[in-house]
Structure formats: C-alpha cells, structure tokens
Design an enzyme around this catalytic site. Structure first.
Site, short mmCIF file in Angstrom:
data_model
loop_
_atom_site.label_atom_id
_atom_site.label_comp_id
_atom_site.label_asym_id
_atom_site.label_seq_id
_atom_site.Cartn_x
_atom_site.Cartn_y
_atom_site.Cartn_z
N CYS A 102 0.82 -1.22 0.00
CA CYS A 102 0.00 0.00 0.00
C CYS A 102 0.85 1.26 0.00
O CYS A 102 0.46 2.27 -0.60
CB CYS A 102 -0.97 0.00 1.18
SG CYS A 102 -0.18 -0.08 2.80
N HIS B 270 -1.84 1.36 7.31
CA HIS B 270 -2.31 1.22 5.93
C HIS B 270 -2.32 2.59 5.26
O HIS B 270 -2.93 3.54 5.78
CB HIS B 270 -3.71 0.61 5.91
CG HIS B 270 -4.27 0.43 4.54
ND1 HIS B 270 -3.65 -0.36 3.58
CD2 HIS B 270 -5.37 0.95 3.93
CE1 HIS B 270 -4.36 -0.31 2.47
NE2 HIS B 270 -5.40 0.48 2.65
#
Length: 718
Positions: free
Chosen positions: A370, A626
């Site tokens: 990510c 994230h």
C-alpha cells in the site's frame, strides 16, 4: 501497409482519445481490418437510446482508430450499449464491470432495480427486446429490457396484463439482485403479455431462459437463508468504516454501499451504521439522521440501519456455501492490455471520473504494497509536473524504468494496474524488503527518483551560510509548543524552516512535505489543516522579500516574532530597517535577536515582490499501518479522488486478491475552500468521513510548481 482482414466479427467501444474521423469517446464500432501500426479500420454505428429511434443501429461511416483507445466488446455487449444514450453513459456503465457483466447475463424473471421517474424501483426482467428494423446486412440491432415493476407487497404492479411492460436500456439498470438475496416467501406471479405493437421493437424468443436456473439456486439456498435469518439477531460480521456491505430492504431488494459512520445515534441504544449507497434511493438522506449530521454524501444515498442488518457485499465476498475460495491462479476479470510505444498523457479532468472511479480501479495492492501503490498513484495519477519523467525512448532505458513506464501508461489508459505489474516492479527495485515488507513512502520515493528515474534531488536546502544539501522530501521538525492545536501545512513549513535556519536555494518543481509523525505509532498533532497553496517566497535564499508591515524590501528576519499573537501568529516576520527598529522597541520584543537577510544587490526597495506559490496535488495518509491517498485530478476545486489499493478482498488471505477502489470526493473541495480562520475553528468530528480522514491521518503533502519541469542529470546511468 496492407491491412489484416478480420475473420471473426469484432466490436469495440472508444474509451479515450480525441475525436478521429467520427470515432469519439463512447461510440460503438465494428472492426473491419487491423493495421500493423496499431490501428483498427472500422465501421461506426449510430444508435438511439431510450426508444428514441425505430431504426436499427446502422453503420454511419468508416474510419481509423488506435487500438489502445478502444475496449473490445462481444456482439451482445455492443448491442446493449448501442441502445444507451448519450454516449457518456456507456462509459459510465463500462466503468462498473461487475454490474455490466451481470446485466449481460440477465434472463427472464431475474430481479433488477431500474431508474424510473418515480425513483429507483425493483422489477422483473420479462423480455430481451430488439429495437429497430434490420434493413441491410451491416445493421446491428439495439437491445433493451422489458421490466415489470414489483410493489412493496412483492406483487407485480402491472394492472393491465395486455399492456407491454416498460422498456429500459442497460444504463437504466442500477442493480442486479443476486438470486440468493430474495427472501423466503417472495413468490412472483406469472405474467401474460399480449402481442406488442410497438414500431421497430421485437421480442427475442431465443432469450436464454436462465430464470429456471435462478429459481433452482434460490431453492438450494433455502436452508442457508433460514439459518441466516435465525442467527442474524445474535451475530453479525465485524464492520469498520470503509467496509463494503449489503442490506436487504423491507421490500426484499438488496442495496449496496460503503460504511461511512459507526456508532450509537441519538435516541438509540444499539450500534448503527451510516452507509453511502451506490445510487440514490427515495427516503434516504445526504448524511443526516433525525436532524443530526453523521457524514456527508449526495442526497438520497445515506442509509442508517442497525449493524445487525448489514452483511458483507456479496458481489465481492466468496460465500462458503457457494463456489470454493479462489485459487492462487484466480485473477480479477480485467481487460487485456497491450502497451504501445508512445507514452500516455496525463488523464484529462473531463475523463478522469469515467476512467478511474469505481471498484477494481487504480493500482491493485498485494503483500504490504500500500505504501508503494499510494505513492505511485499520487505521483502519476494526474500530476502534469511529473509527466516528463517517462519521455526517454524505451529502447535506451533500464528495464526497471520501462516497467515503471508501463505501469503509468496502463493506469492512464485503462484506469487499472494489476498487482502482478507492481510486484515485478518491486522485485526490480533490488532490495528484498521492497518485495514483501511495508516501507515508508519517503524511502520508496527517494529510491524511485534517485535510482529508477535518475532525477537530481528535487530540493536544494541551505542551512545558514553552509553549502547546499540535496533532498527528495522535506521532513518537518519543530517543538509542539511552537504551534497551535490544529496547524496548517503553511505554518508547519514556515516554523520548521525558521527553527532550523533552512532556506530553499531555488524554487522547487515538486515539494513533498512529511508531517511530524512516525508511521501510525506517533503523531505530534491530532489534526492538520491542508494548505491548498504554499507560499514559499519567504523561504527562498537570497531572494527579495517584502516587509511584513509596510511592504518595502525586507532586510531582517526574526524567529522570535513568529508566534507573536499581536502580529498574526504562525506567519513569518521579516522587516525593513525602519520597521525592524520600531517593532523591537516594544518591551515584549526587546530580547529578540533579528537576523540580517541576504538582499540581492539589484533589488529595488519599493518594487512589489512577486509571490512564489506551489499547488497541492496529492496527500498520502496512514491509518492502522495502511496507506491511502487523496489526489487532485484537475484545476476545479472539487476535482478530488480517494484511492485505496486494498479497500476490499475477494477470497481469504491464502487465496484470492485485493480489490482497489477509487472514490470521487468533491466534499474535500467544499471544505478546503473555506477561509483559513474558519477551518481552524472547525470541529473535525462533525466533518464527513473522508474529510475527517484527511485531517487526522495526513502523512505527506505533495505540492507542485507546474511552470517548472523536473530535470534529469546530464549523464545517464546505464
């Protein structure tokens, strides 16, 4: 050059590029021949959606179109899209591949939701209809659907059996309800329709009768439905903001959406979810519930229900009672792609939403990627400043640079980059940790610009009178006491530069500013207000600056005056000789130590100083390890996208794949357009989910100067 004749009938839709001999975006064509230079010779079909024409689709003209500007279609898909009008709606439908695929497989008695003048209504597909008369062999019938409405009592609403059901195009269908979503006790009446006398409309008797299959599926799932209904009150799936869910309405229609809020609303005792639906529904709001705003979305899309009524979106979650979990070889259904030699330009603002917004859009994440996905999408999703990095001829580039160029081209042409492309790029970076471990975006960005693109440091920083130091990103360093509770990026940058006695040697082409935080473990400020523009005029070394008070040429700068509440706290204070003396005669400032500035010899004392501004084009955010990103795709203040490379997943951790999602978020434009004073007094908890995420989770702000292109060194590495 001799064209290659097409042996099998092929159709296509033009998805991008300028109008070329009639082939504009959204038009439907049939391939007549394929040229070796990557072009298609085809016939252009004219069509009339919504029953506006009684003629079949006729080839209006022929011409050439580039293969990479088209998307292949089957004959059935072409006929369905040909009935859709205007052409832009065809592209919007194509941007939702799951819905379009389901529409293409519709059969009798399948339950759908259609757009109607009375709102979105459930109904049954009764017939697939051919529209138009076929007058010659090259004509192509348009296809539409006869849909019979279903009322809230699960009965067909048609009162006159002899009257034909209304006709809808594929674009009018906003949802195909899975057969297993139909609750028990919902029995459809058999309908009998008389002969149709519509001019140019013909029922297709050979329509696939998959309705019986759908009924078998419902019967096979009866036991499962009973178990689910018995246990729904005692257990439910774990939800979080961003989860994709489905809810069965009282009329038995399943609606889909994304969770934007979780909590206990006023007047309730149990936990509820605030959901933004995929489309507008009568009776839904814009994020308010009983007079209280919980998030913001388009009107008619906000649904508030107990979390026990929510279940995972069945279109993306593989059921244990359905087919087996995807195997490692399973991949999402994405169009094939051939990378042309020429580089793709940045996506125009007018095409960005139709190309990028939706599920399976952007860059697909895989194994802790990510940080890399969000950084690549931020840098190349729309930025013109960074566009010239892929201009070097492919045959002289290093393999890793070619791989990056292919990723950028595929993103800009197709709107989607599969995980395998990015995994190949990660392997070519050469470090094992880049392949499997999550890294910091600044570490990847430095490697990207320095080793892959061979670009000189974006920043040249001068500390005091020392020589310049090169850097690719700028880290904010300051003491918490120097700032207020909710600072702006401009205030953070100014204070950090003055505290560290740093100046930019020259105006940077790209400025990536890291916030004072360390991953998801520590952040100095709970909220940071984005500055849509950065004024770095007062941060340039040996550049003329104007007096903070009188506007004449500045000769002194004072760090101690920066937080002064009587002199606009947070603003850099520089003075001419006269103002410097007057300001520091005040008792509270007599202990200050103003620093003399390096003033250009040719600078006039009374000439207005030009301002040097940089524009915000992307923000990297982190939440619970994230990374996601917000990217501006055009000059309009509302042209913002939100990208998450791992928003959802099909299958389990061992098998399956991540589903990247891109959402339009024009509400960011509304929020950031407010005066800075109003933003500083705003309550982040009352902002919409995406605005709140931007304020709370910002990690790096990316700014650009469109007038200054990036530069490469004179020598090229092998």
């Amino acid at each position: 050059m001799e064209p290659t004749p097409v042996l099998k009938e092929k159709f296509f839709i033009v998805i991008r590029g300028k109008s070329r001999k009639g082939f504009c975006r959204g038009c439907i064509g049939r391939v007549e021949a394929e040229l070796q230079r990557g072009e298609l010779m085809g016939l252009l079909y004219s069509g009339g959606g919504g029953g506006g024409s009684s003629n079949a689709g006729s080839p209006k003209s022929g011409g050439l179109v580039r293969r990479e500007d088209t998307y292949p279609l089957s004959r059935h898909q072409a006929q369905l899209l040909l009935f859709v009008s205007p052409a832009s709606k065809r592209l919007e439908l194509l941007c939702n591949p799951q819905l379009f695929s389901a529409i293409c497989e519709l059969s009798q008695d399948d339950l759908v939701v259609v757009k109607h003048k009375k709102g979105h209504l459930p109904g049954l597909v009764k017939n697939l209809m051919q529209i138009g008369r076929k007058e010659n062999k090259d004509d192509l019938h348009m296809l539409g659907f006869e849909v019979e409405f279903v009322d809230s009592d699960h009965n067909l609403s048609s009162k006159k059996p002899a009257a034909p059901p209304p006709l809808f195009s594929a674009a009018d269908i906003v949802q195909v309800v899975p057969s297993y979503s139909v609750p028990l006790g919902l029995h459809w009446k058999d309908s009998q329709c008389g002969d149709l006398n519509r001019k140019g409309v013909t029922r297709i008797n050979s329509m696939p009768n998959i309705g019986s299959h759908a009924r078998r599926v419902r019967e096979n799932r009866t036991e499962q439905s009973v178990i689910q209904s018995q246990s729904s009150s005692t257990s439910h799936v774990s939800l979080e903001v961003g989860s994709m869910v489905e809810v069965v309405s009282n009329s038995g229609v399943t609606v889909y959406g994304v969770v934007h809020w979780l909590g206990v609303p006023e007047g309730k005792t149990d936990k509820w979810a605030g959901i933004e639906l995929d489309y507008e529904v009568n009776g839904c709001s814009d994020g308010e519930y009983r007079g209280q705003r919980y998030f913001t979305c388009k009107g008619g899309r906000a649904l508030f229900v107990p979390v026990t009524k929510c279940s995972p979106d069945g279109r993306f979650v593989c059921s244990s009672t359905g087919r087996e979990n995807p195997q490692p070889t399973d991949t999402p259904p994405v169009p094939t792609y051939e990378d042309p030699e020429e580089d793709a330009p940045p996506i125009p603002e007018s095409e960005a939403l139709s190309l990028l917004v939706g599920r399976m859009k952007g860059i697909q994440g895989h194994i802790n990627s990510c940080y890399l996905d969000a950084a690549l999408f931020s840098l190349f999703g729309s930025s013109v400043t960074l566009d010239n990095i892929c201009k070097k001829p492919a045959d002289t580039e290093k393999p890793i640079t070619c791989t990056l160029r292919k990723i950028v081209n595929r993103l800009r042409r197709q709107g989607f980059v599969p995980a395998q492309n990015v995994m190949n790029f990660r392997k070519q970076l050469g470090c094992d940790t880049f392949r499997t471990e999550e890294k910091d975006p600044e570490e990847f960005i430095t490697v990207l610009f320095q080793k892959v693109l061979c670009i000189e440091p974006l920043l040249k920083l001068r500390s005091g009178q020392e020589t310049c130091q090169g850097a690719y990103t700028f880290q904010i360093f300051l003491e918490r006491e120097q700032m207020g509770q909710m600072p702006t990026v401009q205030q953070l940058l100014d204070t950090s530069c003055l505290s560290g006695d740093l100046k930019f040697e020259k105006m940077p082409s790209c400025l990536m500013v890291q916030m004072p935080r360390f991953g998801n473990k520590y952040k100095m400020f709970s909220h940071i207000i984005p500055s849509t523009e950065l004024d770095i005029t007062d941060l340039l070394y040996n550049s003329p600056r104007e007096c903070f008070l009188c506007g004449h040429l500045a000769e002194y700068e004072c760090l101690q005056c920066l937080p002064d509440r009587k002199l606009q706290p947070g603003r850099i204070k520089q003075y001419c000789s006269t103002c410097n003396t007057q300001v520091h005669t005040h008792p509270s400032r007599q202990g200050h130590s103003p620093k003399a500035l390096a003033v250009p010899a040719d600078a006039a004392s009374d000439t207005p100083v030009p301002r040097h501004m940089m524009q915000l084009f992307a923000v990297l955010c982190i939440q619970t390890s994230h990374y996601v990103s917000f990217v501006k795709f055009g000059p309009d203040p509302h042209s913002w996208l939100f990208f998450d490379s791992m928003a959802d997943r099909c299958g389990d951790d061992q098998h399956g794949y991540n589903i990247p999602v891109i959402r339009a978020c024009p509400e960011l434009g509304d929020f950031l357009s407010k005066p800075e004073e109003e933003l500083a007094c705003s309550n982040p908890s009352q902002a919409s989910e995406l605005v709140r995420r931007l304020l709370c989770d910002s990690y790096m702000f990316l700014y650009q100067n469109p007038a200054t292109p990036l530069s490469k060194p004179n020598h090229q590495e092998p």
